[in-house]
Design a protein around this motif. Structure first.
Motif, PDB file in Angstrom:
ATOM      1  N   UNK A   1      -6.105  -9.258 -11.416  1.00  0.00           N
ATOM      2  CA  UNK A   1      -6.907  -8.093 -11.036  1.00  0.00           C
ATOM      3  C   UNK A   1      -7.158  -8.064  -9.532  1.00  0.00           C
ATOM      4  N   UNK A   2      -7.469  -9.212  -8.964  1.00  0.00           N
ATOM      5  CA  UNK A   2      -7.755  -9.264  -7.532  1.00  0.00           C
ATOM      6  C   UNK A   2      -6.514  -8.952  -6.705  1.00  0.00           C
ATOM      7  N   UNK A   3      -5.353  -9.455  -7.153  1.00  0.00           N
ATOM      8  CA  UNK A   3      -4.116  -9.163  -6.430  1.00  0.00           C
ATOM      9  C   UNK A   3      -3.803  -7.665  -6.479  1.00  0.00           C
ATOM     10  N   UNK A   4      -4.007  -7.062  -7.645  1.00  0.00           N
ATOM     11  CA  UNK A   4      -3.738  -5.630  -7.784  1.00  0.00           C
ATOM     12  C   UNK A   4      -4.726  -4.808  -6.967  1.00  0.00           C
ATOM     13  N   UNK A   5      -6.000  -5.237  -6.952  1.00  0.00           N
ATOM     14  CA  UNK A   5      -7.007  -4.526  -6.163  1.00  0.00           C
ATOM     15  C   UNK A   5      -6.679  -4.616  -4.675  1.00  0.00           C
ATOM     16  N   UNK A   6      -6.073  -5.726  -4.262  1.00  0.00           N
ATOM     17  CA  UNK A   6      -5.700  -5.877  -2.854  1.00  0.00           C
ATOM     18  C   UNK A   6      -4.578  -4.917  -2.479  1.00  0.00           C
ATOM     19  N   UNK A   7      -3.687  -4.618  -3.435  1.00  0.00           N
ATOM     20  CA  UNK A   7      -2.623  -3.637  -3.190  1.00  0.00           C
ATOM     21  C   UNK A   7      -3.209  -2.236  -3.174  1.00  0.00           C
TER      22      UNK A   7
ATOM     23  N   UNK B   1      -6.856  -0.436  -5.340  1.00  0.00           N
ATOM     24  CA  UNK B   1      -7.798  -0.558  -6.464  1.00  0.00           C
ATOM     25  C   UNK B   1      -7.577   0.466  -7.566  1.00  0.00           C
ATOM     26  N   UNK B   2      -6.746   1.479  -7.300  1.00  0.00           N
ATOM     27  CA  UNK B   2      -6.492   2.492  -8.327  1.00  0.00           C
ATOM     28  C   UNK B   2      -5.399   2.092  -9.306  1.00  0.00           C
ATOM     29  N   UNK B   3      -4.659   1.029  -9.002  1.00  0.00           N
ATOM     30  CA  UNK B   3      -3.607   0.566  -9.909  1.00  0.00           C
ATOM     31  C   UNK B   3      -4.243   0.023 -11.183  1.00  0.00           C
ATOM     32  N   UNK B   4      -3.716   0.433 -12.327  1.00  0.00           N
ATOM     33  CA  UNK B   4      -4.238  -0.066 -13.601  1.00  0.00           C
ATOM     34  C   UNK B   4      -3.938  -1.561 -13.720  1.00  0.00           C
ATOM     35  N   UNK B   5      -4.947  -2.391 -13.942  1.00  0.00           N
ATOM     36  CA  UNK B   5      -4.749  -3.845 -13.979  1.00  0.00           C
ATOM     37  C   UNK B   5      -4.130  -4.300 -15.299  1.00  0.00           C
TER      38      UNK B   5
ATOM     39  N   UNK C   1       0.296   5.388 -13.399  1.00  0.00           N
ATOM     40  CA  UNK C   1      -0.785   4.402 -13.306  1.00  0.00           C
ATOM     41  C   UNK C   1      -0.495   3.235 -12.365  1.00  0.00           C
ATOM     42  N   UNK C   2       0.760   3.139 -11.893  1.00  0.00           N
ATOM     43  CA  UNK C   2       1.096   2.030 -10.996  1.00  0.00           C
ATOM     44  C   UNK C   2       1.792   2.525  -9.729  1.00  0.00           C
ATOM     45  N   UNK C   3       2.978   3.083  -9.884  1.00  0.00           N
ATOM     46  CA  UNK C   3       3.846   3.330  -8.729  1.00  0.00           C
ATOM     47  C   UNK C   3       3.300   4.367  -7.760  1.00  0.00           C
ATOM     48  N   UNK C   4       2.582   5.363  -8.247  1.00  0.00           N
ATOM     49  CA  UNK C   4       2.122   6.402  -7.328  1.00  0.00           C
ATOM     50  C   UNK C   4       1.047   5.899  -6.365  1.00  0.00           C
ATOM     51  N   UNK C   5       0.537   4.711  -6.601  1.00  0.00           N
ATOM     52  CA  UNK C   5      -0.462   4.132  -5.704  1.00  0.00           C
ATOM     53  C   UNK C   5       0.146   3.117  -4.735  1.00  0.00           C
ATOM     54  N   UNK C   6       1.468   2.999  -4.757  1.00  0.00           N
ATOM     55  CA  UNK C   6       2.145   2.116  -3.816  1.00  0.00           C
ATOM     56  C   UNK C   6       2.588   2.916  -2.594  1.00  0.00           C
ATOM     57  N   UNK C   7       3.018   2.221  -1.561  1.00  0.00           N
ATOM     58  CA  UNK C   7       3.383   2.898  -0.316  1.00  0.00           C
ATOM     59  C   UNK C   7       4.794   2.546   0.122  1.00  0.00           C
ATOM     60  N   UNK C   8       5.532   3.571   0.490  1.00  0.00           N
ATOM     61  CA  UNK C   8       6.852   3.361   1.070  1.00  0.00           C
ATOM     62  C   UNK C   8       6.697   3.040   2.559  1.00  0.00           C
ATOM     63  N   UNK C   9       7.751   2.554   3.171  1.00  0.00           N
ATOM     64  CA  UNK C   9       7.738   2.309   4.609  1.00  0.00           C
ATOM     65  C   UNK C   9       7.622   3.637   5.344  1.00  0.00           C
ATOM     66  N   UNK C  10       7.042   3.611   6.529  1.00  0.00           N
ATOM     67  CA  UNK C  10       6.836   4.839   7.292  1.00  0.00           C
ATOM     68  C   UNK C  10       8.109   5.548   7.690  1.00  0.00           C
ATOM     69  N   UNK C  11       9.253   4.857   7.635  1.00  0.00           N
ATOM     70  CA  UNK C  11      10.530   5.484   7.984  1.00  0.00           C
ATOM     71  C   UNK C  11      11.172   6.195   6.809  1.00  0.00           C
TER      72      UNK C  11
END
Length: 392
Positions: free
Chosen positions: A29-35, A37-41, A106-116
């Motif tokens: 949970x803590x690792x996911x919150x660090x990425x 907090x909206x990611x479903x744990x 619930x997971x991928x849409x809260x991740x970030x792509x590189x700025x390029x």
């Protein structure tokens, strides 16, 4: 929304859950919150079963590659001059599609792509990728060969692990978003899951083109490579952008041909080191006095412009659609499509034209609305209040 760790811990202790199990869950949970907090744990495959409503045994069969016909596979012809080429498209069945849509939501849409990266994430637009290179004097472009299919389930496993999921669940999620296929030179390591014989397969899966999860995952897999390529470009005073498998590097008037050739060697070496195969047929270097095009747009001026070929294509469509000797029915027949198909195809081209060159696009749309389309077609609504999907 992530659960409150303290409440989770207290409830688990009340229910007699082993302390080490609770602590492992809290660590996830803590690792996911660090990425984010909206990611479903998500904690286990059984937990995914509860969240998606798909039975645990069926999920386990999917992970073990024991379910047949999980994808409908078909092939589309590529436009490759001088040879026959196809693109494999894999459409997931309804159950697998629902699982993959949950993973996106619930997971991928809260991740970030590189700025390029200018594709496959909210707000990304190809126009902005081309805009990055406006006014350039030198342009180097690289296309990646079989982009999705070169991304193995092992690399996808690493993506989920970096998000914060435990190692086993990362592998199980990777199996749910990849397709298993007997492909040469892709053995599944025999020591990967020796304690779970049910998961053993004779080959390693890969990312399918056609699954809703594949675009965002490809961005995450490319993140490290994007960083390396962006650093290479920045060190030479150049710019870098990527739109899916199309990579572009540009330099200004003070950039020399020798510098561009050094950049080319460094980029191709980096791509090969990271497991991607450049399509040398589509690898081009353009300098002063040549047309510099990114994603179909001319970038030799202050802002992206439509190419002459693109405008000619729209002009030709409108000519046949408005001609009394042709019209929508004959034009669609000659294009081997339906009237609805030709309508949406041309409307999509005009929508893109409006994005790049607003005035030209508006004029083309006015002509498009003068076409004598067949009556009583609710899907052909193009009145003044019509809403258009610019991605059609």
């Amino acid at each position: 929304m992530s659960p409150n760790p303290q409440r989770y811990l207290k409830q688990g202790r009340r229910e007699g859950v082993a302390e080490d199990t609770l602590q492992n869950a809290l660590a996830v949970m803590e690792r996911l919150r660090a990425t984010d907090p909206r990611i479903t744990p998500l904690l286990s495959l059984r937990h995914l079963s509860d969240m998606t409503g798909v039975s645990y045994l069926h999920l386990r069969d999917l992970v073990g590659r024991r379910v047949r016909r999980t994808y409908k596979v078909f092939y589309l012809r590529k436009r490759v001059p001088g040879r026959t080429a196809t693109r494999m498209i894999c459409k997931p069945n309804s159950t697998l599609l629902s699982i993959q849509q949950w993973i996106v939501r619930d997971i991928l849409r809260f991740t970030r792509a590189h700025g390029s990266s200018y594709a496959f994430h909210p707000g990304s637009r190809p126009f902005e990728a081309a805009e990055e290179h406006c006014g350039c004097k030198w342009l180097f472009k690289v296309d990646l060969q079989d982009f999705f299919h070169t991304i193995s389930e092992g690399r996808v496993t690493q993506v989920f692990a970096e998000i914060g999921f435990n190692r086993l669940l990362s592998f199980e999620l990777a199996r749910l978003v990849t397709v298993g296929c007997e492909r040469a030179n892709r053995p599944d390591p025999t020591d990967r899951w020796t304690k779970i014989p049910y998961y053993q397969t004779t080959s390693e899966g890969f990312l399918p083109q056609g699954a809703p999860t594949s675009p965002m995952i490809s961005n995450l897999v490319m993140h490290r490579t994007d960083e390396r390529l962006a650093d290479i470009a920045a060190a030479s005073g150049m710019r870098y952008s990527r739109y899916a498998d199309d990579l572009a590097f540009s330099g200004g008037a003070d950039t020399s041909r020798a510098a561009m050739l050094r950049l080319k060697r460094a980029v191709l070496r980096t791509l090969n080191e990271d497991g991607f195969t450049p399509n040398l047929r589509k690898t081009v270097l353009r300098g002063p006095g040549t047309r510099r095009i990114v994603l179909g747009m001319l970038v030799d001026g202050d802002k992206p412009r439509l190419s002459r070929e693109f405008k000619d294509m729209i002009r030709l469509h409108l000519h046949y659609l408005t001609s009394p000797d042709h019209g929508p029915a004959i034009h669609a027949l000659r294009r081997r499509t339906s009237i609805s198909g030709i309508f949406h195809h041309v409307r999509g081209l005009i929508s893109w034209a409006e994005t790049v060159e607003k005035e030209y696009g508006a004029n083309a749309l006015a002509q498009f609305r003068e076409v004598d389309w067949p009556p009583l077609r609710p899907d052909l609504d193009f009145g003044p209040d019509a809403e258009w999907d610019e991605n059609e």
